[in-house]
Scaffold this motif. Structure first.
Motif, PDB file in Angstrom:
ATOM      1  N   ARG A 126       0.862  -1.188   0.000  1.00 45.92           N
ATOM      2  CA  ARG A 126       0.000   0.000   0.000  1.00 45.92           C
ATOM      3  C   ARG A 126       0.895   1.233   0.000  1.00 45.92           C
ATOM      4  O   ARG A 126       1.945   1.230   0.614  1.00 45.92           O
ATOM      5  N   GLU A 127       0.427   2.280  -0.679  1.00 49.13           N
ATOM      6  CA  GLU A 127       1.274   3.475  -0.781  1.00 49.13           C
ATOM      7  C   GLU A 127       1.495   4.163   0.554  1.00 49.13           C
ATOM      8  O   GLU A 127       2.520   4.798   0.779  1.00 49.13           O
ATOM      9  N   LEU A 169       9.542  -5.227   2.595  1.00 46.72           N
ATOM     10  CA  LEU A 169       9.366  -6.645   2.899  1.00 46.72           C
ATOM     11  C   LEU A 169       8.333  -7.280   1.974  1.00 46.72           C
ATOM     12  O   LEU A 169       8.494  -8.421   1.538  1.00 46.72           O
ATOM     13  N   SER A 170       7.256  -6.527   1.649  1.00 43.32           N
ATOM     14  CA  SER A 170       6.246  -7.059   0.736  1.00 43.32           C
ATOM     15  C   SER A 170       6.836  -7.308  -0.644  1.00 43.32           C
ATOM     16  O   SER A 170       6.582  -8.342  -1.265  1.00 43.32           O
ATOM     17  N   VAL A 223      10.465   2.721  -7.582  1.00 42.77           N
ATOM     18  CA  VAL A 223       9.547   3.107  -8.667  1.00 42.77           C
ATOM     19  C   VAL A 223       8.173   3.434  -8.091  1.00 42.77           C
ATOM     20  O   VAL A 223       7.505   4.367  -8.546  1.00 42.77           O
ATOM     21  N   LEU A 224       7.759   2.699  -7.059  1.00 40.49           N
ATOM     22  CA  LEU A 224       6.466   2.991  -6.430  1.00 40.49           C
ATOM     23  C   LEU A 224       6.460   4.405  -5.852  1.00 40.49           C
ATOM     24  O   LEU A 224       5.461   5.125  -5.927  1.00 40.49           O
ATOM     25  N   PRO A 281      -0.917   0.516  -7.888  1.00 45.56           N
ATOM     26  CA  PRO A 281      -2.284   0.637  -7.353  1.00 45.56           C
ATOM     27  C   PRO A 281      -3.366   0.594  -8.435  1.00 45.56           C
ATOM     28  O   PRO A 281      -4.426   0.007  -8.221  1.00 45.56           O
ATOM     29  N   GLN A 282      -3.108   1.194  -9.605  1.00 44.32           N
ATOM     30  CA  GLN A 282      -4.131   1.191 -10.659  1.00 44.32           C
ATOM     31  C   GLN A 282      -3.923  -0.009 -11.559  1.00 44.32           C
ATOM     32  O   GLN A 282      -3.518   0.109 -12.698  1.00 44.32           O
TER      33      GLN A 282
END
Lengths: 187, 201
Positions: free
Chosen positions: A108-109, A118-119, A176-177, A184-185
């Motif tokens: 999640r952002e 970790l994700s 990059v996130l 998310p999209q």
């Protein structure tokens, strides 16, 4: 799928091809040279998500099949799919999908940086290594006839290099996130 | 930068339709895994070598293209020789290298656009189920071929920028800007495609 999704898939496939053009890195403590191309598979899932990531990898394999030398070392053509290691290539598609699925569910952002990292690491290790080996090793074992256990075990020499790639994918995926979020999209 | 692996020529394999070649290759793959008799497998290997060279590829180029896959075949055959028996090693070597050479022969005699046309024809029936549109696949293939040289040049620019600042060129510090800069173009490219009405939506 929107036009933008198709363009993102094509651009990421092109990035995976470019990663294959870069010279492989050799590290002293690992016997096999590391190519950046399978890193691209983990990144496709981590950055584009499950469906678009898998589509980008599938597009690269389509280019290989129609006879373009887009795999690392200028390999290409149908001969690659006839060889004993073709299972790893098939595993790339499912690996990118699972990697994207995990990243979509966990990242999640608004999360703190550490749980994002970790994700992404979990996504890259389970999807980019686990699933890819799940396809690659039985395929290699089947192709190698009766000495299946020995050849499958020998393919584990690539594991240390892949773990390094998962680590790089984790850092790059999170960067990059932060810079240009696409995960998310999802498509 | 991205040139196909097909060789110009007019051999029987060149004149054969793409679908026919793929069906024969697929049938040969199944047959080869059912066979384990060296009296059949050795002639099959000889035949595939002859077929591959009949495409007019030349021995050096033929060896250069197949050496990596044949190397993995050799490793697998060596493992069989050591852990099982030399006979088993020979069977595996003949079976896999025949298949690899036949596949390479199909690639050497099929142009990229001819192959792509065949792929389009194969996936058109899938459109009914709403999985994928054949026109989108050709569009995506075209986009990749168009953008690989550009992204490669961009990688060169990023590593030159690293060197100009006295930084070591590390995978992580080059990869992130490369990906972000490339994917940021997606909106403009998508707009250009839609403005030209390529997807008729």
């Amino acid at each position: 799928m929107k036009t933008r999704d198709i363009v993102l898939i094509a651009l990421f496939a092109a990035i995976i091809v470019v990663l294959g053009l870069l010279p492989p890195i050799t590290l002293g403590f690992i016997p096999v040279p590391i190519t950046a191309q399978s890193l691209g598979v983990m990144l496709a899932g981590c950055i584009l998500g499950a469906r678009r990531g898998a589509a980008a990898v599938l597009l690269v394999l389509l280019l290989v099949a129609i006879g373009l030398p887009v795999l690392s070392g200028g390999r290409g053509g149908l001969a690659v799919f006839a060889g004993p290691t073709a299972g790893y290539l098939v595993g790339w598609v499912f690996g990118a999908f699972v990697c994207g699925l995990i990243a979509e569910r966990l990242v999640r952002e608004e999360q703190p940086e550490l749980s994002q990292l970790l994700s992404f690491l979990a996504a890259a290790v389970i999807g980019g290594i686990g699933v890819v080996y799940l396809f690659g090793m039985p395929w290699l074992a089947y192709m190698s006839g009766k000495a299946f256990f020995e050849t499958a075990a020998a393919s584990l020499v690539f594991l240390p290099g892949d773990l390094i790639k998962a680590f790089v994918a984790m850092l790059a995926g999170r960067a990059v996130l932060a810079g240009y979020p696409l995960l998310p999209q999802r498509a | 930068m991205l040139n196909g692996l097909d060789i110009e020529g007019n051999s029987p394999l060149h004149r054969m339709p793409v679908r026919g070649k793929l069906i024969v290759l697929f049938a040969a793959a199944i047959l080869l895994f059912l066979l384990s008799d060296l009296r059949l497998l050795v002639p099959a290997l000889g035949l595939s070598v002859a077929l591959y060279l009949s495409t007019g590829i030349g021995v050096a180029e033929a060896a250069r293209r197949t050496r990596f896959v044949l190397f993995t075949v050799l490793l697998v055959a060596a493992a069989n020789t050591v852990f099982q028996s030399p006979h088993e090693g020979a069977v595996v070597f003949c079976r896999l290298s025949t298949l690899v050479l036949l596949a390479a022969a199909v690639t050497a005699t099929t142009g990229i656009s001819a192959f792509m046309d065949e792929i389009t024809r194969l996936i058109t029936p899938l459109e009914r189920f709403g999985f994928v549109r054949a026109a989108d696949v050709s569009l995506a293939v075209g986009l990749v071929i168009r953008f690989v040289p550009e992204i490669f040049a961009r990688y060169g620019e990023i590593s030159a920028a690293h060197k100009a600042r006295g930084l070591p060129v590390r995978p992580l510090t080059t990869l992130v800007p490369l990906i972000i800069l490339t994917l940021k173009d997606a909106d403009t490219i998508a707009m250009a495609i839609d403005a030209r009405g390529f997807r008729r939506q």
